[in-house]
Design an enzyme around this catalytic site. Structure first.
Site, PDB file in Angstrom:
ATOM      1  N   TYR A 156     -55.947 149.783   3.159  1.00 10.01           N
ATOM      2  CA  TYR A 156     -56.704 148.950   2.191  1.00 10.01           C
ATOM      3  C   TYR A 156     -57.864 149.889   1.751  1.00 10.01           C
ATOM      4  O   TYR A 156     -58.051 150.452   0.347  1.00 10.01           O
ATOM      5  CB  TYR A 156     -57.273 147.685   2.309  1.00 10.01           C
ATOM      6  CG  TYR A 156     -58.516 147.242   1.613  1.00 10.01           C
ATOM      7  CD1 TYR A 156     -59.931 147.268   1.680  1.00 10.01           C
ATOM      8  CD2 TYR A 156     -58.137 146.613   0.234  1.00 10.01           C
ATOM      9  CE1 TYR A 156     -60.694 146.711   0.769  1.00 10.01           C
ATOM     10  CE2 TYR A 156     -58.966 146.246  -0.647  1.00 10.01           C
ATOM     11  CZ  TYR A 156     -60.375 146.253  -0.227  1.00 10.01           C
ATOM     12  OH  TYR A 156     -61.033 145.693  -0.889  1.00 10.01           O
ATOM     13  N   LYS A 160     -58.198 151.801  -2.050  1.00  8.42           N
ATOM     14  CA  LYS A 160     -59.292 151.739  -3.001  1.00  8.42           C
ATOM     15  C   LYS A 160     -60.152 153.219  -3.344  1.00  8.42           C
ATOM     16  O   LYS A 160     -60.664 153.361  -4.412  1.00  8.42           O
ATOM     17  CB  LYS A 160     -60.643 150.785  -2.250  1.00  8.42           C
ATOM     18  CG  LYS A 160     -60.136 149.462  -2.083  1.00  8.42           C
ATOM     19  CD  LYS A 160     -59.876 148.736  -3.514  1.00  8.42           C
ATOM     20  CE  LYS A 160     -60.877 148.363  -4.318  1.00  8.42           C
ATOM     21  NZ  LYS A 160     -60.602 147.769  -5.546  1.00  8.42           N
TER      22      LYS A 160
HETATM   23  N1  LIG Z   1     -64.278 140.225  -1.032  1.00 12.71           N
HETATM   24  C1  LIG Z   1     -64.881 141.201  -0.964  1.00 12.71           C
HETATM   25  O1  LIG Z   1     -65.973 141.225   0.325  1.00 12.71           O
HETATM   26  C2  LIG Z   1     -65.009 142.647  -1.583  1.00 12.71           C
HETATM   27  C3  LIG Z   1     -64.020 142.729  -2.541  1.00 12.71           C
HETATM   28  N2  LIG Z   1     -64.133 143.844  -3.273  1.00 12.71           N
HETATM   29  C4  LIG Z   1     -63.172 144.099  -4.352  1.00 12.71           C
HETATM   30  O2  LIG Z   1     -63.421 143.188  -5.309  1.00 12.71           O
HETATM   31  C5  LIG Z   1     -62.228 142.742  -5.996  1.00 12.71           C
HETATM   32  C6  LIG Z   1     -61.887 141.326  -5.835  1.00 12.71           C
HETATM   33  O3  LIG Z   1     -61.853 141.023  -4.692  1.00 12.71           O
HETATM   34  P1  LIG Z   1     -61.626 139.510  -4.082  1.00 12.71           P
HETATM   35  O4  LIG Z   1     -62.067 138.364  -5.491  1.00 12.71           O
HETATM   36  O5  LIG Z   1     -62.268 139.219  -3.165  1.00 12.71           O
HETATM   37  O6  LIG Z   1     -60.241 139.240  -3.945  1.00 12.71           O
HETATM   38  P2  LIG Z   1     -59.282 137.901  -4.473  1.00 12.71           P
HETATM   39  O7  LIG Z   1     -58.074 138.174  -3.529  1.00 12.71           O
HETATM   40  O8  LIG Z   1     -59.825 136.780  -4.238  1.00 12.71           O
HETATM   41  O9  LIG Z   1     -58.916 138.409  -5.892  1.00 12.71           O
HETATM   42  C7  LIG Z   1     -57.989 139.391  -6.170  1.00 12.71           C
HETATM   43  C8  LIG Z   1     -57.236 138.767  -7.342  1.00 12.71           C
HETATM   44  O10 LIG Z   1     -56.174 139.745  -7.777  1.00 12.71           O
HETATM   45  C9  LIG Z   1     -55.007 139.260  -8.063  1.00 12.71           C
HETATM   46  N3  LIG Z   1     -53.850 140.022  -7.706  1.00 12.71           N
HETATM   47  C10 LIG Z   1     -53.328 140.641  -6.635  1.00 12.71           C
HETATM   48  N4  LIG Z   1     -52.250 141.319  -6.842  1.00 12.71           N
HETATM   49  C11 LIG Z   1     -51.912 141.262  -8.153  1.00 12.71           C
HETATM   50  C12 LIG Z   1     -50.916 141.994  -8.735  1.00 12.71           C
HETATM   51  N5  LIG Z   1     -49.932 142.679  -8.346  1.00 12.71           N
HETATM   52  N6  LIG Z   1     -50.890 141.824 -10.331  1.00 12.71           N
HETATM   53  C13 LIG Z   1     -52.157 141.155 -10.892  1.00 12.71           C
HETATM   54  N7  LIG Z   1     -53.001 140.505 -10.184  1.00 12.71           N
HETATM   55  C14 LIG Z   1     -53.078 140.743  -8.743  1.00 12.71           C
HETATM   56  C15 LIG Z   1     -54.886 138.154  -7.092  1.00 12.71           C
HETATM   57  O11 LIG Z   1     -53.879 137.127  -7.584  1.00 12.71           O
HETATM   58  C16 LIG Z   1     -56.268 137.801  -7.162  1.00 12.71           C
HETATM   59  O12 LIG Z   1     -56.365 136.385  -7.955  1.00 12.71           O
HETATM   60  C17 LIG Z   1     -61.089 143.538  -5.430  1.00 12.71           C
HETATM   61  O13 LIG Z   1     -60.983 144.643  -6.204  1.00 12.71           O
HETATM   62  C18 LIG Z   1     -61.704 143.771  -4.150  1.00 12.71           C
HETATM   63  O14 LIG Z   1     -61.106 145.291  -3.493  1.00 12.71           O
HETATM   64  C19 LIG Z   1     -65.113 145.068  -3.217  1.00 12.71           C
HETATM   65  C20 LIG Z   1     -65.953 144.635  -2.018  1.00 12.71           C
HETATM   66  C21 LIG Z   1     -66.146 143.477  -1.247  1.00 12.71           C
HETATM   67  C1  LIG Z   2     -65.689 140.272  15.440  1.00 14.74           C
HETATM   68  C2  LIG Z   2     -65.700 138.719  14.655  1.00 14.74           C
HETATM   69  C3  LIG Z   2     -66.609 137.877  15.268  1.00 14.74           C
HETATM   70  O1  LIG Z   2     -66.964 136.793  14.575  1.00 14.74           O
HETATM   71  C4  LIG Z   2     -66.157 138.932  13.025  1.00 14.74           C
HETATM   72  C5  LIG Z   2     -65.298 140.073  12.381  1.00 14.74           C
HETATM   73  C6  LIG Z   2     -66.024 140.085  10.809  1.00 14.74           C
HETATM   74  C7  LIG Z   2     -64.867 140.983  10.155  1.00 14.74           C
HETATM   75  C8  LIG Z   2     -63.820 140.144   9.890  1.00 14.74           C
HETATM   76  C9  LIG Z   2     -65.465 141.206   8.772  1.00 14.74           C
HETATM   77  C10 LIG Z   2     -66.846 142.491   8.987  1.00 14.74           C
HETATM   78  C11 LIG Z   2     -67.049 143.172   7.850  1.00 14.74           C
HETATM   79  C12 LIG Z   2     -66.087 142.703   6.759  1.00 14.74           C
HETATM   80  C13 LIG Z   2     -65.564 143.876   5.785  1.00 14.74           C
HETATM   81  C14 LIG Z   2     -66.756 144.046   4.910  1.00 14.74           C
HETATM   82  O2  LIG Z   2     -67.328 143.141   4.391  1.00 14.74           O
HETATM   83  C15 LIG Z   2     -66.278 145.036   3.945  1.00 14.74           C
HETATM   84  C16 LIG Z   2     -65.062 144.742   3.228  1.00 14.74           C
HETATM   85  C17 LIG Z   2     -65.002 145.109   1.657  1.00 14.74           C
HETATM   86  C18 LIG Z   2     -63.671 144.713   0.914  1.00 14.74           C
HETATM   87  O3  LIG Z   2     -63.790 145.406  -0.083  1.00 14.74           O
HETATM   88  C19 LIG Z   2     -62.568 143.912   1.252  1.00 14.74           C
HETATM   89  C20 LIG Z   2     -63.505 142.970   2.616  1.00 14.74           C
HETATM   90  C21 LIG Z   2     -64.180 143.805   3.761  1.00 14.74           C
HETATM   91  C22 LIG Z   2     -63.089 144.914   4.253  1.00 14.74           C
HETATM   92  C23 LIG Z   2     -64.576 142.899   4.881  1.00 14.74           C
HETATM   93  C24 LIG Z   2     -63.531 142.371   5.594  1.00 14.74           C
HETATM   94  C25 LIG Z   2     -63.900 141.295   6.684  1.00 14.74           C
HETATM   95  C26 LIG Z   2     -64.788 142.102   7.690  1.00 14.74           C
HETATM   96  C27 LIG Z   2     -64.147 143.277   8.526  1.00 14.74           C
END
Ligand SMILES: NC(=O)C1=CN([C@@H]2O[C@H](COP(=O)(O)OP(=O)(O)OC[C@H]3O[C@@H](n4cnc5c(N)ncnc54)[C@H](O)[C@@H]3O)[C@@H](O)[C@H]2O)C=CC1
Ligand SMILES: C[C@@H](CO)CCC[C@@H](C)[C@H]1CC[C@H]2[C@@H]3[C@H](O)CC4=CC(=O)CC[C@]4(C)[C@H]3CC[C@]12C
Length: 380
Positions: A156, A160
Site C-alpha cells: 500500500y 501510494k
Molecule cells: N482512510 C484514511 O485514513 C486515509 C486515506 N487516504 C487516501 O484517501 C483516499 C480515500 O480513502 P478512503 O475514503 O479511506 O477509502 P475507501 O475505500 O472508503 O474509498 C476508496 C474508493 O475507491 C473505490 N475504488 C477502489 N478500487 C477501485 C477501482 N478499481 N476502480 C474505481 N474505484 C475504485 C472504492 O470503491 C471506494 O469507494 C485513498 O486514496 C486513500 O489512499 C489517505 C490518508 C489516510
Molecule cells: C495495535 C492496535 C491496538 O488497538 C491499534 C492498531 C491501529 C492501526 C490499525 C492503525 C494505526 C495507524 C493507522 C494507519 C495510519 O492512520 C496511516 C494510514 C494512512 C492511509 O493512507 C491508510 C490507512 C493507514 C495505513 C492507517 C491504517 C490503520 C492504522 C495502521
C-alpha cells in the site's frame, strides 16, 4: 447559474469514505460546477439523489485500472479529484491488485487527462508516502520539507508513493489541445469521521469486550489524525486554486491537517468511543510489546494457513503494529500559505459530528444488544 453552464468535475472513488464527503462538500461549497461525475467501482446510489437544480450528480460505474473506463468518465470534464484507491494494509487483497488499482489506475487517470485535454488533477495521496517507517523513526510535528528516512516494503505505501511520483512528474506535460496539465498531491494523515470503516471495527470489537478497550499502545506515541470534512474542504480549495494559481500549486504536495489533537491512536479513538460508555483499561500498555508482536506474527501465520479458505485480515499485524507504535504528526501551514486553507471544522465540531455518528452505530446495529448482553459489561 443554470445547470450546464458550469464546470464538470470528476471524483474517482467518489462513493468511498472520503469521496462521498467530497461530493457533498463540492455540492455545498463549489458554485462553479454544473456536474459532478462520481466514478467508482462500487456505486452508492444514495449519492444520485443529491443532484439539485444547479448541479447534476452523475454516477459512473467503472474500474480505474481499465483505461477505457477512465477515458469515458473524463471525456468533456474540466478537473479530476483522484481519490480511488485500494486502502489495504491488512492483506485483504493481493499486492498485485493494490498496484493495479493504485499505480496503474493513476497512470490511466493521467493518460486520460492527456488524451481528453483535462487540465487539472488533484491527487489524494497519504502520509504513508513518507512514513512512519518500520524502523521506529518518529516523525514529530514534521512538515512537507522535513527530512525523513523513507522506507517502503508494504504494497500500500509503496503504491501510494509510486502514484504520487507519477502525478507530480506529470505536472506541466502537454495535453490535447496544446494546453498543459497541472497537478498537485494532498497527503492526509489518519482520516476520521462519519463513515470511517475502521472506527466501526473498533466500536464492534469494543462491544465484544464489554465496552472495554485494553490499552496496547504507549500513550506517548502521537498519531496525526484529520477530520474527513476538513480533508474534503482542502481538496475543494486545492482544486479551485490550482486553476487560478497553477504555477504556485502545480507539482506541489500538501499535508492535510486541522486542529485535531495529537494523541495516541487509541486515546484519539476514545475521544469518540467514551461518549458511548467505552472505557480504556490501563494507563500504559497492558502487555509488553514483544507479546503484541508475537500476536501480530500469529495473525500472519493464520492468514497464510487460512488463505484460499477465508480472508483472515485482523487489524493487528506486524506492519500496523509498527505504524501504530511510531509517532507521526504533522505541523505545517503550507496549504494555508499556498492556497489559503483554514480548517472548515474546528476540533469540537469535528468531534461532535463523529460522536453523533458513532452513537448512530449503537442504534443501527441490530446485533449490538446481543453483544452487550453476552459481554456482561466489565466496566460499569
Ligand atoms: N482512510 C484514511 O485514513 C486515509 C486515506 N487516504 C487516501 O484517501 C483516499 C480515500 O480513502 P478512503 O475514503 O479511506 O477509502 P475507501 O475505500 O472508503 O474509498 C476508496 C474508493 O475507491 C473505490 N475504488 C477502489 N478500487 C477501485 C477501482 N478499481 N476502480 C474505481 N474505484 C475504485 C472504492 O470503491 C471506494 O469507494 C485513498 O486514496 C486513500 O489512499 C489517505 C490518508 C489516510
Ligand atoms: C495495535 C492496535 C491496538 O488497538 C491499534 C492498531 C491501529 C492501526 C490499525 C492503525 C494505526 C495507524 C493507522 C494507519 C495510519 O492512520 C496511516 C494510514 C494512512 C492511509 O493512507 C491508510 C490507512 C493507514 C495505513 C492507517 C491504517 C490503520 C492504522 C495502521
Amino acid at each position: 447559474m443554470t445547470a450546464g453552464s458550469g464546470q464538470v468535475y470528476v471524483v474517482t472513488g467518489g462513493c468511498g469514505f472520503l469521496g462521498s464527503h467530497l461530493v457533498r462538500m463540492l455540492l455545498e461549497h463549489e458554485k462553479n460546477i454544473s456536474e459532478i461525475r462520481v466514478f467508482d467501482l462500487h456505486l452508492d446510489e444514495s449519492l444520485r439523489t443529491l443532484s439539485n437544480d444547479r448541479v447534476r450528480v452523475r454516477l459512473i460505474s467503472g474500474d480505474i485500472s481499465r483505461l477505457a473506463d477512465v477515458q469515458e468518465a473524463l471525456h468533456g470534464s474540466h478537473l479530476v479529484i483522484h481519490t480511488a484507491s485500494l486502502v489495504d494494509v491488512w492483506g485483504r487483497v493481493p499486492a498485485s491488485k493494490i498496484t493495479e488499482v493504485n499505480v496503474t489506475g493513476t497512470e490511466n487517470v493521467l493518460q486520460a487527462c492527456k488524451e481528453e485535454g483535462v487540465q487539472y488533477l488533484v491527487y489524494t495521496s497519504s502520509m504513508e508516502v513518507v512514513g512512519p517507517n518500520i524502523h521506529g523513526d518518529h516523525f514529530y510535528r514534521g512538515n512537507e520539507d522535513t527530512e525523513y528516512r523513507i522506507y517502503h516494503k508494504e504494497p500500500y505505501p509503496l503504491s501510494k508513493a509510486k502514484a504520487e511520483k507519477l502525478v507530480l512528474e506529470a505536472n506541466g506535460i502537454k495535453i490535447k489541445g496544446g494546453k498543459m496539465l497541472y497537478t498537485c498531491s494532498l497527503r492526509p494523515t489518519g482520516i476520521y469521521g462519519e463513515g470511517h470503516e475502521l472506527m466501526k471495527q473498533f466500536h464492534r470489537q469494543g462491544l465484544r469486550t464489554g465496552r472495554c478497550v485494553f490499552r496496547a499502545l504507549s500513550p506517548a506515541i502521537e498519531h496525526g489524525r484529520v477530520y474527513v470534512g476538513n480533508v474534503a474542504w482542502m481538496h475543494l480549495l486545492a482544486a479551485r486554486q490550482l486553476q487560478i494559481h497553477p504555477s504556485t500549486l502545480g507539482g506541489q504536495v500538501y499535508f492535510c491537517y486541522d486542529s485535531s489533537p495529537y494523541k495516541s491512536y487509541e486515546d484519539f479513538n476514545m475521544e469518540f468511543l467514551s461518549a458511548c460508555g467505552f472505557k480504556i483499561i490501563g494507563s500504559r500498555p497492558l502487555v509488553p510489546y514483544f507479546l503484541l508482536y508475537l500476536l501480530a506474527l500469529l495473525n500472519v501465520l493464520l492468514q497464510w494457513v487460512l488463505h484460499g479458505f477465508i480472508t483472515y485480515a485482523p487489524i493487528l499485524n506486524p506492519y500496523t503494529l509498527a505504524v501504530a507504535s511510531t509517532t507521526f504528526t504533522v505541523q505545517t501551514d503550507k496549504a494555508e500559505k499556498h492556497f489559503g486553507y483554514q480548517p472548515l471544522y474546528a476540533w469540537e465540531e469535528a468531534k461532535m459530528r463523529t460522536i453523533t455518528w458513532v452513537k448512530s452505530l449503537e442504534v443501527s446495529g441490530k446485533d449490538l444488544k446481543d453483544v452487550d448482553e453476552k459481554s456482561n459489561y466489565c466496566c460499569s
